[in-house]
Scaffold this motif. Structure first.
Motif, PDB file in Angstrom:
ATOM      1  N   SER A  42       7.370 -16.232 -18.362  1.00  0.00           N
ATOM      2  CA  SER A  42       7.156 -16.254 -16.911  1.00  0.00           C
ATOM      3  C   SER A  42       6.289 -15.108 -16.399  1.00  0.00           C
ATOM      4  O   SER A  42       5.545 -15.285 -15.450  1.00  0.00           O
ATOM      5  CB  SER A  42       8.493 -16.252 -16.178  1.00  0.00           C
ATOM      6  OG  SER A  42       9.140 -17.483 -16.392  1.00  0.00           O
ATOM      7  N   LYS A  43       6.394 -13.924 -16.990  1.00  0.00           N
ATOM      8  CA  LYS A  43       5.579 -12.801 -16.505  1.00  0.00           C
ATOM      9  C   LYS A  43       4.289 -12.681 -17.310  1.00  0.00           C
ATOM     10  O   LYS A  43       3.254 -12.350 -16.769  1.00  0.00           O
ATOM     11  CB  LYS A  43       6.321 -11.467 -16.628  1.00  0.00           C
ATOM     12  CG  LYS A  43       7.729 -11.489 -16.151  1.00  0.00           C
ATOM     13  CD  LYS A  43       7.836 -11.431 -14.665  1.00  0.00           C
ATOM     14  CE  LYS A  43       9.302 -11.500 -14.305  1.00  0.00           C
ATOM     15  NZ  LYS A  43       9.589 -11.455 -12.919  1.00  0.00           N
ATOM     16  N   SER A  81      10.583 -14.203 -22.126  1.00  0.00           N
ATOM     17  CA  SER A  81      10.166 -15.311 -21.270  1.00  0.00           C
ATOM     18  C   SER A  81       8.652 -15.279 -21.092  1.00  0.00           C
ATOM     19  O   SER A  81       8.038 -14.208 -21.078  1.00  0.00           O
ATOM     20  CB  SER A  81      10.849 -15.159 -19.913  1.00  0.00           C
ATOM     21  OG  SER A  81      10.231 -15.947 -18.935  1.00  0.00           O
ATOM     22  N   HIS A 135      19.373  -8.813 -10.743  1.00  0.00           N
ATOM     23  CA  HIS A 135      18.692 -10.034 -10.340  1.00  0.00           C
ATOM     24  C   HIS A 135      19.721 -11.089  -9.956  1.00  0.00           C
ATOM     25  O   HIS A 135      20.452 -11.586 -10.803  1.00  0.00           O
ATOM     26  CB  HIS A 135      17.849 -10.512 -11.528  1.00  0.00           C
ATOM     27  CG  HIS A 135      16.801 -11.499 -11.160  1.00  0.00           C
ATOM     28  ND1 HIS A 135      17.104 -12.765 -10.762  1.00  0.00           N
ATOM     29  CD2 HIS A 135      15.452 -11.406 -11.141  1.00  0.00           C
ATOM     30  CE1 HIS A 135      15.973 -13.413 -10.508  1.00  0.00           C
ATOM     31  NE2 HIS A 135      14.959 -12.606 -10.735  1.00  0.00           N
ATOM     32  N   ASP A 155      17.470  -8.399 -21.527  1.00  0.00           N
ATOM     33  CA  ASP A 155      16.442  -9.163 -20.811  1.00  0.00           C
ATOM     34  C   ASP A 155      15.142  -8.366 -20.867  1.00  0.00           C
ATOM     35  O   ASP A 155      14.972  -7.387 -20.158  1.00  0.00           O
ATOM     36  CB  ASP A 155      16.914  -9.387 -19.364  1.00  0.00           C
ATOM     37  CG  ASP A 155      15.866 -10.110 -18.523  1.00  0.00           C
ATOM     38  OD1 ASP A 155      14.851 -10.562 -19.095  1.00  0.00           O
ATOM     39  OD2 ASP A 155      16.061 -10.219 -17.301  1.00  0.00           O
ATOM     40  N   ARG A 185       7.904 -22.579 -18.002  1.00  0.00           N
ATOM     41  CA  ARG A 185       9.341 -22.642 -18.262  1.00  0.00           C
ATOM     42  C   ARG A 185       9.621 -22.476 -19.760  1.00  0.00           C
ATOM     43  O   ARG A 185      10.367 -23.253 -20.341  1.00  0.00           O
ATOM     44  CB  ARG A 185       9.974 -23.944 -17.730  1.00  0.00           C
ATOM     45  CG  ARG A 185       9.764 -24.259 -16.293  1.00  0.00           C
ATOM     46  CD  ARG A 185      10.092 -23.134 -15.317  1.00  0.00           C
ATOM     47  NE  ARG A 185      11.441 -22.619 -15.408  1.00  0.00           N
ATOM     48  CZ  ARG A 185      11.720 -21.316 -15.515  1.00  0.00           C
ATOM     49  NH1 ARG A 185      10.751 -20.404 -15.545  1.00  0.00           N
ATOM     50  NH2 ARG A 185      12.942 -20.915 -15.572  1.00  0.00           N
ATOM     51  N   GLN A 235      19.821 -14.517 -11.750  1.00  0.00           N
ATOM     52  CA  GLN A 235      20.354 -14.467 -13.114  1.00  0.00           C
ATOM     53  C   GLN A 235      21.868 -14.451 -13.091  1.00  0.00           C
ATOM     54  O   GLN A 235      22.517 -15.042 -13.940  1.00  0.00           O
ATOM     55  CB  GLN A 235      19.870 -13.208 -13.813  1.00  0.00           C
ATOM     56  CG  GLN A 235      18.431 -13.277 -14.123  1.00  0.00           C
ATOM     57  CD  GLN A 235      17.967 -12.012 -14.746  1.00  0.00           C
ATOM     58  OE1 GLN A 235      18.725 -11.057 -14.858  1.00  0.00           O
ATOM     59  NE2 GLN A 235      16.748 -11.998 -15.162  1.00  0.00           N
ATOM     60  N   GLY A 273      13.111 -20.904 -20.219  1.00  0.00           N
ATOM     61  CA  GLY A 273      13.098 -19.645 -19.487  1.00  0.00           C
ATOM     62  C   GLY A 273      14.395 -18.861 -19.624  1.00  0.00           C
ATOM     63  O   GLY A 273      15.366 -19.310 -20.260  1.00  0.00           O
ATOM     64  N   PHE A 274      14.399 -17.691 -18.985  1.00  0.00           N
ATOM     65  CA  PHE A 274      15.608 -16.875 -19.003  1.00  0.00           C
ATOM     66  C   PHE A 274      16.763 -17.636 -18.374  1.00  0.00           C
ATOM     67  O   PHE A 274      17.920 -17.502 -18.774  1.00  0.00           O
ATOM     68  CB  PHE A 274      15.389 -15.553 -18.242  1.00  0.00           C
ATOM     69  CG  PHE A 274      16.601 -14.684 -18.294  1.00  0.00           C
ATOM     70  CD1 PHE A 274      16.753 -13.748 -19.293  1.00  0.00           C
ATOM     71  CD2 PHE A 274      17.639 -14.857 -17.381  1.00  0.00           C
ATOM     72  CE1 PHE A 274      17.903 -12.993 -19.382  1.00  0.00           C
ATOM     73  CE2 PHE A 274      18.788 -14.112 -17.458  1.00  0.00           C
ATOM     74  CZ  PHE A 274      18.916 -13.165 -18.463  1.00  0.00           C
ATOM     75  N   ALA A 275      16.418 -18.439 -17.362  1.00  0.00           N
ATOM     76  CA  ALA A 275      17.455 -19.155 -16.612  1.00  0.00           C
ATOM     77  C   ALA A 275      18.347 -19.949 -17.569  1.00  0.00           C
ATOM     78  O   ALA A 275      19.578 -19.859 -17.501  1.00  0.00           O
ATOM     79  CB  ALA A 275      16.800 -20.082 -15.600  1.00  0.00           C
TER      80      ALA A 275
HETATM   81  C1  PLP Z   1      14.593  -9.692 -14.310  1.00  0.00           C
HETATM   82  C2  PLP Z   1      13.983 -10.993 -14.727  1.00  0.00           C
HETATM   83  N1  PLP Z   1      14.268 -11.477 -15.924  1.00  0.00           N
HETATM   84  C3  PLP Z   1      13.761 -12.651 -16.356  1.00  0.00           C
HETATM   85  C4  PLP Z   1      12.937 -13.395 -15.567  1.00  0.00           C
HETATM   86  C5  PLP Z   1      12.363 -14.668 -16.103  1.00  0.00           C
HETATM   87  O1  PLP Z   1      13.104 -15.764 -15.735  1.00  0.00           O
HETATM   88  P1  PLP Z   1      12.617 -17.213 -16.197  1.00  0.00           P
HETATM   89  O2  PLP Z   1      12.228 -17.105 -17.624  1.00  0.00           O
HETATM   90  O3  PLP Z   1      13.781 -18.121 -15.980  1.00  0.00           O
HETATM   91  O4  PLP Z   1      11.447 -17.579 -15.326  1.00  0.00           O
HETATM   92  C6  PLP Z   1      12.627 -12.946 -14.295  1.00  0.00           C
HETATM   93  C7  PLP Z   1      11.762 -13.754 -13.417  1.00  0.00           C
HETATM   94  O5  PLP Z   1      11.697 -13.608 -12.223  1.00  0.00           O
HETATM   95  C8  PLP Z   1      13.151 -11.693 -13.866  1.00  0.00           C
HETATM   96  O6  PLP Z   1      12.838 -11.191 -12.664  1.00  0.00           O
END
Ligand code: PLP
Length: 471
Positions: free
Chosen positions: A313-314, A311, A209, A282, A321, A212, A182-184
């Protein structure tokens, strides 16, 4: 002691004084008492247990019947015999067997859930994903079970580069793609790579965010907030920070929803070239754009300056992940090395599944379907709101401005008590460093059904007016 297909160690003494049936009953009873066999867990079929321990089946049937009669086990027709679940207040477990705390039940879901930033996981394309997993497993190479290339398995890097180049106008070379958690994790890996180059400061959007920022800060970088207005990041202010990199959400600023204006995109790229700086892009939800064509990724304009982060995630589900980076040549090796030391690579099977999913065109199909659904939800939400909104053209959330004098935090709390989950935009600002923001709410429409939107908003509006009338 004998290990069985049930993987349950039990010592049976043959030729001793105690009959085998009694030993089996005692062993199973003790396992329930100690919690080694946990409530609700299935026992093997009598035939299997008998074969494993070299007992007659009749003896095992008798033992199970005894434990059923004692209330240790339960059985329903057509399903496995299980360890009984104790009634409330009744405890069979003599002593705790593990010190690991068991997570409690998740908090109840609010009746009207406007949580931003999540997709509707009920729309997850489970069948297509299962097909992709099956394809990943059915390939002729056993390499899927070996340690993966820490940068990501090649088919996934190729499939991602192909998809991103087509759908997001990137210039992605599979050799510069890194798959991550993920982005994390992307933020952490890139942060560490930048620190390793001696960088100290990174600019971040304000509002932005918070999580982040935490991920980036964990890599040892100092974060400098730079304001955002309705044309996106203020590049004139960025230029004053002395930062060596910036984290931006150009296609759909989080959380305001602003699109980085064309002249600012150009100015941002100029800044990066002039300062020899990096832009971390991002691109979290750019695929969800409703009223006009998606804005192409910045990475396609400056692949040697921009670190692209995407990512699942959305567009699919946060539980996967899965995230991906497209890196400038100068950062690829160091980020790949950071990924190697972080966890030796992301799970390979899921990466192969992602590759198969993309190659089959299943992401395109899923996006076409869900885009129409989210668009309808957004339209229903806009109709219900009758207020000034921002960031409505894309994504899975929007911002709604509150009338002056409304105490947004109190409203959010009152809404929570009334079964409505909404967030104040205030939490996303680096305030009080900057001026306090005007009150606004962040409303997500990813996780709420179309039919719940209007009643949820009506209830929220009622609360709002009650609060205005009673200071
Ligand atoms: C602004 C932003 N970037 C990226 C992500 C994705 O994060 P991750 O891939 O860690 O779930 C999110 C998820 O909430 C987000 O709000």
């Amino acid at each position: 002691m004998k290990r069985t297909t049930f993987d349950f160690p039990l010592s049976l003494e043959r030729g001793g004084g105690e009959p085998l049936r009694a030993q089996l009953i005692r062993g199973l009873r003790a396992a329930v008492h100690t919690g080694r066999l946990s409530p609700g867990s299935p026992l093997p079929a009598t035939r299997v247990l008998a074969a494993d321990f070299g007992l007659s089946r009749g003896l095992v049937v008798e033992a199970y019947e005894q434990l059923l009669a004692e209330g240790y086990l339960t059985a329903t027709r057509g399903s496995a015999t299980r360890v009984a679940i104790p009634l409330p207040g009744e405890s069979r477990v003599a002593a705790p067997v593990a010190t690991v705390p068991r997570p409690g039940l998740p908090p109840p879901r609010p009746r009207f859930d406007f949580r931003p930033g999540i997709p509707d996981v009920a729309l997850f394309p489970a069948r297509a994903w299962m097909r992709a997993l099956r394809r990943a497993l059915a390939g002729d190479s056993l390499a899927v079970f070996d340690y993966p290339d820490p940068q990501g398995v090649e088919p996934a890097r190729i499939a991602l580069a192909t998809y991103l180049n087509r759908a997001r106008a990137t210039l992605a070379d599979p050799a510069r793609v890194v798959l991550c958690t993920g982005f994390a994790q992307a933020a952490r890996l890139v942060g560490e790579a930048l620190r390793a180059r001696g960088m100290r400061r990174i600019a971040v959007e304000d509002p932005g965010h918070a999580e982040q920022c935490t991920d980036l800060r964990a890599s040892g970088l100092e974060l400098v907030p730079v304001r955002v207005d309705d044309r996106g990041l203020r590049i004139d202010e960025l230029a004053q920070t002395g930062a060596g990199a910036v984290l931006v959400t150009p296609a759909h600023q989080y959380p305001t929803g602003a699109v980085l204006a064309p002249e600012r995109r150009a100015a941002l790229l100029e800044w990066a070239a002039r300062q020899d700086a990096f832009i971390i892009e991002d691109d979290y939800d750019a695929e969800y754009r409703y009223d006009r064509e998606p804005v192409g990724a910045l990475q396609g304009l400056a692949p040697d300056r921009v670190v692209y982060v995407g990512s699942a995630s959305k567009v699919l589900a946060p539980s996967l992940r899965q995230g991906w980076l497209v890196l400038p040549a100068s950062l690829t090796a160091v980020v790949a090395q950071a990924k190697l030391s972080a966890d030796r690579g992301s799970p390979a099977l899921e990466q192969h599944a992602l590759a198969a999913f993309l190659e089959a065109g299943d992401l395109d199909r899923h996006l076409r379907r869900t885009r129409a659904i989210y668009r309808r939800r957004r339209d229903v939400l806009l109709e219900a709101l009758e207020a000034r909104t921002r960031g409505v053209a894309a994504g899975l959330h929007l911002l709604v401005d509150l009338p002056d004098g409304v105490e947004d935090i109190r409203l959010v709390e009152a809404a929570a008590r009334d079964g409505i989950r909404v967030y104040s935009a205030r939490a996303y600002y680096a305030w009080p460093a900057a001026a306090p923001p005007s009150p606004a709410l962040l409303l997500g429409y990813g996780g709420i059904s179309e039919k719940d939107i209007e009643p949820g908003i009506q209830r929220l509006v009622r609360l709002l007016w009650e609060r205005r009338a009673v200071p």
